[in-house]
Design a protein around this motif. Structure first.
Motif, PDB file in Angstrom:
ATOM      1  N   UNK A 102      -6.316  25.747  17.879  1.00 27.47           N
ATOM      2  CA  UNK A 102      -7.748  25.910  17.592  1.00 27.47           C
ATOM      3  C   UNK A 102      -7.980  26.213  16.117  1.00 27.47           C
ATOM      4  N   UNK A 103      -7.134  27.067  15.548  1.00 25.16           N
ATOM      5  CA  UNK A 103      -7.279  27.415  14.128  1.00 25.16           C
ATOM      6  C   UNK A 103      -7.160  26.181  13.246  1.00 25.16           C
ATOM      7  N   UNK A 104      -6.109  25.410  13.470  1.00 24.77           N
ATOM      8  CA  UNK A 104      -5.902  24.215  12.659  1.00 24.77           C
ATOM      9  C   UNK A 104      -6.994  23.172  12.924  1.00 24.77           C
ATOM     10  N   UNK A 105      -7.441  23.080  14.164  1.00 25.19           N
ATOM     11  CA  UNK A 105      -8.514  22.148  14.491  1.00 25.19           C
ATOM     12  C   UNK A 105      -9.812  22.522  13.802  1.00 25.19           C
ATOM     13  N   UNK A 106     -10.158  23.810  13.836  1.00 30.02           N
ATOM     14  CA  UNK A 106     -11.379  24.285  13.170  1.00 30.02           C
ATOM     15  C   UNK A 106     -11.284  24.080  11.658  1.00 30.02           C
ATOM     16  N   UNK A 107     -10.123  24.389  11.105  1.00 35.63           N
ATOM     17  CA  UNK A 107      -9.936  24.248   9.665  1.00 35.63           C
ATOM     18  C   UNK A 107     -10.105  22.797   9.229  1.00 35.63           C
ATOM     19  N   UNK A 108      -9.480  21.909   9.966  1.00 33.51           N
ATOM     20  CA  UNK A 108      -9.578  20.490   9.612  1.00 33.51           C
ATOM     21  C   UNK A 108     -11.000  19.974   9.803  1.00 33.51           C
ATOM     22  N   UNK A 109     -11.694  20.457  10.829  1.00 37.06           N
ATOM     23  CA  UNK A 109     -13.062  20.007  11.104  1.00 37.06           C
ATOM     24  C   UNK A 109     -13.983  20.266   9.920  1.00 37.06           C
ATOM     25  N   UNK A 110     -13.784  21.401   9.246  1.00 31.11           N
ATOM     26  CA  UNK A 110     -14.629  21.738   8.100  1.00 31.11           C
ATOM     27  C   UNK A 110     -14.472  20.718   6.984  1.00 31.11           C
ATOM     28  N   UNK A 111     -13.236  20.302   6.729  1.00 32.95           N
ATOM     29  CA  UNK A 111     -12.984  19.320   5.672  1.00 32.95           C
ATOM     30  C   UNK A 111     -13.416  17.919   6.102  1.00 32.95           C
ATOM     31  N   UNK A 155     -11.298   7.022   4.854  1.00 36.63           N
ATOM     32  CA  UNK A 155      -9.915   6.974   5.334  1.00 36.63           C
ATOM     33  C   UNK A 155      -8.890   7.575   4.374  1.00 36.63           C
ATOM     34  N   UNK A 156      -8.944   7.282   3.074  1.00 40.31           N
ATOM     35  CA  UNK A 156      -7.959   7.897   2.168  1.00 40.31           C
ATOM     36  C   UNK A 156      -7.998   9.423   2.191  1.00 40.31           C
ATOM     37  N   UNK A 157      -9.203   9.974   2.166  1.00 44.95           N
ATOM     38  CA  UNK A 157      -9.339  11.439   2.187  1.00 44.95           C
ATOM     39  C   UNK A 157      -8.921  12.019   3.529  1.00 44.95           C
ATOM     40  N   UNK A 158      -9.250  11.318   4.611  1.00 44.74           N
ATOM     41  CA  UNK A 158      -8.835  11.777   5.941  1.00 44.74           C
ATOM     42  C   UNK A 158      -7.311  11.770   6.053  1.00 44.74           C
ATOM     43  N   UNK A 159      -6.703  10.731   5.481  1.00 42.48           N
ATOM     44  CA  UNK A 159      -5.242  10.630   5.514  1.00 42.48           C
ATOM     45  C   UNK A 159      -4.599  11.796   4.777  1.00 42.48           C
ATOM     46  N   UNK A 160      -5.153  12.121   3.621  1.00 39.28           N
ATOM     47  CA  UNK A 160      -4.624  13.236   2.839  1.00 39.28           C
ATOM     48  C   UNK A 160      -4.738  14.539   3.622  1.00 39.28           C
ATOM     49  N   UNK A 161      -5.844  14.705   4.333  1.00 35.21           N
ATOM     50  CA  UNK A 161      -6.039  15.936   5.106  1.00 35.21           C
ATOM     51  C   UNK A 161      -5.060  16.041   6.274  1.00 35.21           C
ATOM     52  N   UNK A 162      -4.714  14.916   6.871  1.00 33.09           N
ATOM     53  CA  UNK A 162      -3.719  14.939   7.944  1.00 33.09           C
ATOM     54  C   UNK A 162      -2.362  15.361   7.395  1.00 33.09           C
ATOM     55  N   UNK A 165      -2.460  18.969   6.761  1.00 27.95           N
ATOM     56  CA  UNK A 165      -2.361  19.689   8.026  1.00 27.95           C
ATOM     57  C   UNK A 165      -0.915  19.793   8.479  1.00 27.95           C
ATOM     58  N   UNK A 166      -0.172  18.701   8.322  1.00 30.40           N
ATOM     59  CA  UNK A 166       1.241  18.734   8.676  1.00 30.40           C
ATOM     60  C   UNK A 166       1.967  19.805   7.871  1.00 30.40           C
ATOM     61  N   UNK A 167       1.673  19.879   6.595  1.00 37.26           N
ATOM     62  CA  UNK A 167       2.318  20.887   5.751  1.00 37.26           C
ATOM     63  C   UNK A 167       1.896  22.299   6.152  1.00 37.26           C
ATOM     64  N   UNK A 168       0.632  22.456   6.517  1.00 37.53           N
ATOM     65  CA  UNK A 168       0.129  23.781   6.895  1.00 37.53           C
ATOM     66  C   UNK A 168       0.706  24.280   8.213  1.00 37.53           C
ATOM     67  N   UNK A 169       1.198  23.364   9.054  1.00 31.15           N
ATOM     68  CA  UNK A 169       1.785  23.804  10.321  1.00 31.15           C
ATOM     69  C   UNK A 169       3.013  24.677  10.088  1.00 31.15           C
ATOM     70  N   UNK A 170       3.516  24.672   8.860  1.00 32.35           N
ATOM     71  CA  UNK A 170       4.719  25.443   8.549  1.00 32.35           C
ATOM     72  C   UNK A 170       4.501  26.943   8.657  1.00 32.35           C
ATOM     73  N   UNK A 171       3.244  27.405   8.738  1.00 36.18           N
ATOM     74  CA  UNK A 171       3.003  28.845   8.855  1.00 36.18           C
ATOM     75  C   UNK A 171       2.651  29.249  10.290  1.00 36.18           C
ATOM     76  N   UNK A 172       2.773  28.305  11.215  1.00 36.13           N
ATOM     77  CA  UNK A 172       2.472  28.632  12.615  1.00 36.13           C
ATOM     78  C   UNK A 172       3.420  29.677  13.167  1.00 36.13           C
ATOM     79  N   UNK A 210       6.037  11.006   4.583  1.00 36.75           N
ATOM     80  CA  UNK A 210       6.178   9.611   4.148  1.00 36.75           C
ATOM     81  C   UNK A 210       5.726   8.654   5.245  1.00 36.75           C
ATOM     82  N   UNK A 211       6.124   8.938   6.486  1.00 37.58           N
ATOM     83  CA  UNK A 211       5.726   8.097   7.618  1.00 37.58           C
ATOM     84  C   UNK A 211       4.211   8.107   7.787  1.00 37.58           C
ATOM     85  N   UNK A 212       3.606   9.288   7.687  1.00 38.34           N
ATOM     86  CA  UNK A 212       2.154   9.401   7.823  1.00 38.34           C
ATOM     87  C   UNK A 212       1.440   8.628   6.716  1.00 38.34           C
ATOM     88  N   UNK A 213       1.906   8.786   5.484  1.00 36.21           N
ATOM     89  CA  UNK A 213       1.272   8.103   4.364  1.00 36.21           C
ATOM     90  C   UNK A 213       1.379   6.581   4.500  1.00 36.21           C
TER      91      UNK A 213
END
Length: 232
Positions: A102-111, A155-162, A165-172, A210-213
């Motif tokens: 939920x935290x990551x979902x809410x955070x991403x929703x704002x951007x 799409x480019x900005x959405x891709x960057x945010x994804x 988000x992957x990088x931010x999961x490191x603090x879960x 790299x795969x995501x990009x």
């Protein structure tokens, strides 16, 4: 930490790290779905300036974009159950993983909300007016004219945010979630080869990014080709 850096240990730890990859991917995919869906709704609330909801959306976006995600995680984990308890809804028994999602979902929703809103605004108003002149309804004009162009722009900005988000999961793992980073911490604590375990985790995250990009770039290219083919 061990007395020296053993490069071989990175490969030895990879299977153990990869055993928790599904947790990271579930978090990423689920939070992305929540973020994209909620972000689209918030964007529409702001575009059409729905009374009260628009003001709430502004406050939500400002808070989520202006505070560290780690702080948000603890606020959602400790604060959301108390708030919902006021209306008789007890979620204290929910798994920690749900609160992290939920935290990551809410955070991403704002951007996402601001990205989508900006993309829609960027579509020339003349194209919408031309669609109305051609007999299209407001919904048809949005779906056939505005939405595809806005998606291509966003799409480019959405891709960057994804990727972010992957990088931010490191603090879960701060809430005890044993994902890839959590497993790296466990390995480091057990073997005292912390640097090797975190290096292994870094390799996994680098490959995923790299795969995501590459995937997002291919999607953007296909969408562009489709729009050109449709004559937009």
């Amino acid at each position: 930490m061990g007395d020296y850096f053993d490069f071989k240990l990175i490969f030895d730890y990879l299977p153990e790290l990869l055993s928790r990859l599904h947790i990271t991917l579930i978090l990423l995919i689920t939070a992305t779905i929540i973020g994209m869906s909620l972000g689209a709704v918030i964007a529409l609330l702001r575009l059409y300036k729905i009374p009260v909801l628009n003001q709430i959306s502004v406050v939500f976006i400002s808070f989520m974009r202006g505070t560290p995600i780690l702080v948000q995680m603890f606020i959602v984990y400790y604060g959301l159950p108390r708030v919902l308890l006021l209306i008789g809804l007890d979620i204290n028994r929910w798994d920690k993983f749900i609160f992290v999602i939920l935290t990551y979902g809410f955070n991403m929703a704002a951007f996402v909300a601001e990205i989508i809103r900006g993309a829609i605004i960027s579509v020339p108003i003349g194209q919408t007016e031309a669609a109305y002149s051609a007999g299209l309804t407001r919904l048809q004009a949005f779906r056939r004219i505005v939405a595809p162009q806005a998606l291509l722009s966003a799409l480019p900005s959405l891709s960057v945010n994804v990727v972010y988000l992957l990088q931010d999961t490191s603090i879960a793992f701060s809430l005890g979630i044993i994902d890839v980073m959590g497993q790296a911490k466990v390995i480091g604590a057990r073997t005292y080869h912390t640097l090797e375990s975190y290096t292994g985790a870094a390799v996994i995250f680098l490959v995923l990014c790299i795969i995501l990009e590459k995937g997002c770039s291919k999607m953007e290219k296909k969408l562009t080709e489709r729009m050109i083919g449709d004559g937009r």
